[in-house]
Design a protein around this motif. Sequence first.
Motif, PDB file in Angstrom:
ATOM      1  N   ASP A  55      -8.198  -5.646  -0.618  1.00 35.38           N
ATOM      2  CA  ASP A  55      -8.441  -5.482   0.824  1.00 35.38           C
ATOM      3  C   ASP A  55      -9.873  -5.903   1.169  1.00 35.38           C
ATOM      4  OD1 ASP A  55      -5.908  -4.534   1.197  1.00 35.38           O
ATOM      5  OD2 ASP A  55      -6.484  -2.424   1.400  1.00 35.38           O
ATOM      6  N   TYR A  99     -14.188  -3.831   2.542  1.00 37.10           N
ATOM      7  CA  TYR A  99     -13.392  -3.532   3.737  1.00 37.10           C
ATOM      8  C   TYR A  99     -13.352  -2.016   3.883  1.00 37.10           C
ATOM      9  CZ  TYR A  99      -9.581  -2.926   7.026  1.00 37.10           C
ATOM     10  OH  TYR A  99      -8.838  -2.540   8.120  1.00 37.10           O
ATOM     11  N   ARG A 127      -9.936  -5.049  11.455  1.00 37.96           N
ATOM     12  CA  ARG A 127      -8.796  -4.466  12.172  1.00 37.96           C
ATOM     13  C   ARG A 127      -8.671  -5.044  13.590  1.00 37.96           C
ATOM     14  NH1 ARG A 127      -9.055   1.608  11.251  1.00 37.96           N
ATOM     15  NH2 ARG A 127      -8.376   1.010   9.159  1.00 37.96           N
ATOM     16  N   LEU A 169      -2.616  -6.349  -2.288  1.00 37.36           N
ATOM     17  CA  LEU A 169      -1.438  -6.998  -1.730  1.00 37.36           C
ATOM     18  C   LEU A 169      -1.199  -8.384  -2.329  1.00 37.36           C
ATOM     19  CD1 LEU A 169      -2.103  -5.988   1.989  1.00 37.36           C
ATOM     20  CD2 LEU A 169      -0.273  -5.099   0.534  1.00 37.36           C
ATOM     21  N   HIS A 196     -10.312  -9.145   2.983  1.00 36.26           N
ATOM     22  CA  HIS A 196      -9.823  -9.378   4.347  1.00 36.26           C
ATOM     23  C   HIS A 196     -10.857 -10.236   5.075  1.00 36.26           C
ATOM     24  CE1 HIS A 196      -6.374  -6.930   4.112  1.00 36.26           C
ATOM     25  NE2 HIS A 196      -6.882  -5.762   4.426  1.00 36.26           N
ATOM     26  N   SER A 210       0.846  -1.194   0.000  1.00 36.83           N
ATOM     27  CA  SER A 210       0.000   0.000   0.000  1.00 36.83           C
ATOM     28  C   SER A 210       0.884   1.248   0.000  1.00 36.83           C
ATOM     29  CB  SER A 210      -0.953  -0.013   1.187  1.00 36.83           C
ATOM     30  OG  SER A 210      -0.220  -0.123   2.370  1.00 36.83           O
ATOM     31  N   ARG A 216      -7.518  -8.690  13.480  1.00 42.43           N
ATOM     32  CA  ARG A 216      -6.080  -8.800  13.206  1.00 42.43           C
ATOM     33  C   ARG A 216      -5.270  -8.511  14.463  1.00 42.43           C
ATOM     34  NH1 ARG A 216      -7.610  -6.038   8.362  1.00 42.43           N
ATOM     35  NH2 ARG A 216      -6.706  -4.043   8.997  1.00 42.43           N
ATOM     36  N   HIS A 221     -11.860   1.148   5.062  1.00 44.06           N
ATOM     37  CA  HIS A 221     -10.552   1.611   5.547  1.00 44.06           C
ATOM     38  C   HIS A 221     -10.681   2.665   6.638  1.00 44.06           C
ATOM     39  CE1 HIS A 221      -9.047  -0.265   1.782  1.00 44.06           C
ATOM     40  NE2 HIS A 221      -8.007  -0.509   2.537  1.00 44.06           N
ATOM     41  N   ALA A 235      -2.288  -7.327   7.882  1.00 47.90           N
ATOM     42  CA  ALA A 235      -3.130  -7.453   6.682  1.00 47.90           C
ATOM     43  C   ALA A 235      -2.401  -8.191   5.561  1.00 47.90           C
ATOM     44  CB  ALA A 235      -3.561  -6.073   6.209  1.00 47.90           C
ATOM     45  N   ARG A 261       5.995  -4.258   9.183  1.00 43.27           N
ATOM     46  CA  ARG A 261       5.423  -4.948   8.026  1.00 43.27           C
ATOM     47  C   ARG A 261       6.448  -5.797   7.290  1.00 43.27           C
ATOM     48  NH1 ARG A 261       0.684  -2.390   5.841  1.00 43.27           N
ATOM     49  NH2 ARG A 261       1.216  -2.996   3.734  1.00 43.27           N
TER      50      ARG A 261
END
Length: 355
Positions: free
Chosen positions: A61, A107, A68, A131, A64, A18, A71, A109, A78, A182
């Motif tokens: 995304d 999703y 959030r 991703l 997912h 991203s 996760r 954001h 993510a 990440r």
Amino acid sequence: VTCSAEAKTVVIGLAADSGCGKSTFMRRLTSVFGGAAEPPKGGNPDSNTLISDTTTVICLDDYHSLDRTGRKEKGVTALDPRANNFDLMYEQVKALKDGVAVDKPIYNHVTGLLDPPELIRPPKILVIEGLHPMFDPRVRELLDFSIYLDISDEVKFAWKIQRDMAERGHSLESIKASIEARKPDFDAYIDPQKQHADAVVEVLPTQLIPDDNEGKVLRVRLIMKEGLKHFSPVYLFDEGSTISWIPCGRKLTCSYPGIKFAYAPDTYYSNEVSVLEMDGQFDRLDELIYVESHLSNLSTKFYGEVTQQMLKHSDFPGSNNGTGLFQTIVGLKIRDLYEQIVAERAAAVAEAAKV
Ligand code: ADP
Ligand code: G6P
């Protein structure tokens, strides 16, 4: 006849971390097809989808499986496949490719939650960006063309600082920390996808300024797979040769540190490729026509189309360097690929009608 052979959707995958220029790339691509892509009308204002006459861009995304909070509780990012629903991604991309509409999750954001789904109708061209477009072998198999945006750590850092510090008020330390956090998952799950890409756009620090660490002047490499049915690489001067070219001089204005092009055959993850490289930046975008006239196999519809596209979007990030130039070129190659696939199907249908 619904679901006829001609109606089949062409599917393009665009992979990148991203904040690495995917939305800018998408704006250039849809512009090549002649229309700006916009969010679906009357839908969820937080939808990630973009729709134009020809093209629908969906953001992965939306697949997912963990929101959030989920996760955070499970301690996964993510980027981790366990935070993503590849079964659903596969089912829905396959359905769209076969001409069937789907109810795709959203999703959000802003909230970090999964919102109620939105209806996505099969477009002429479906772009899946995010991703993991090339992570799952079943999804990968559905792609007619795939692109990986490979932004080096130095440049990624410079871009993140620009955006997250200037526009989002984050501190330098927190940006560093989030990139570091990440990194292991990025290396494990995102980066390896580039071996499957048909085209890779590598963005590196310039080699024209010794020890540059500003990340403003860029060296950009377009790595193009050889031997694909609907894609033949762009070349400089003569196909398959090795070229180093400084276009600065009487026909191209260059201030420090100048511009350098290169072109050569190479191997990339044991695939035969051609690599076109540009280091430096343009002072005057209208002079790009001089460079364009030395490039071949651009899949333009008229002389100067690359330059015209670049001038049209001179306000987009990267318009004065190889990122904008190569994104535009890849856009033209995708238009060409799409037209070839459509023409082949039409021919097959005509052939079948004869029998
Ligand atoms: P993504 O959709 O992958 O999150 P964007 O296209 O929105 O990425 O770009 C994110 C930010 O990165 C931009 O706002 C800009 O600051 C920077 N950026 C992206 N592409 C370039 C580029 N080619 N040159 C310079 N900066 C760029
Ligand atoms: C999206 C982006 C990821 C980003 C995440 C934020 O999924 O594609 O790149 O990391 O949102 O996740 P977080 O768990 O920090 O909310």
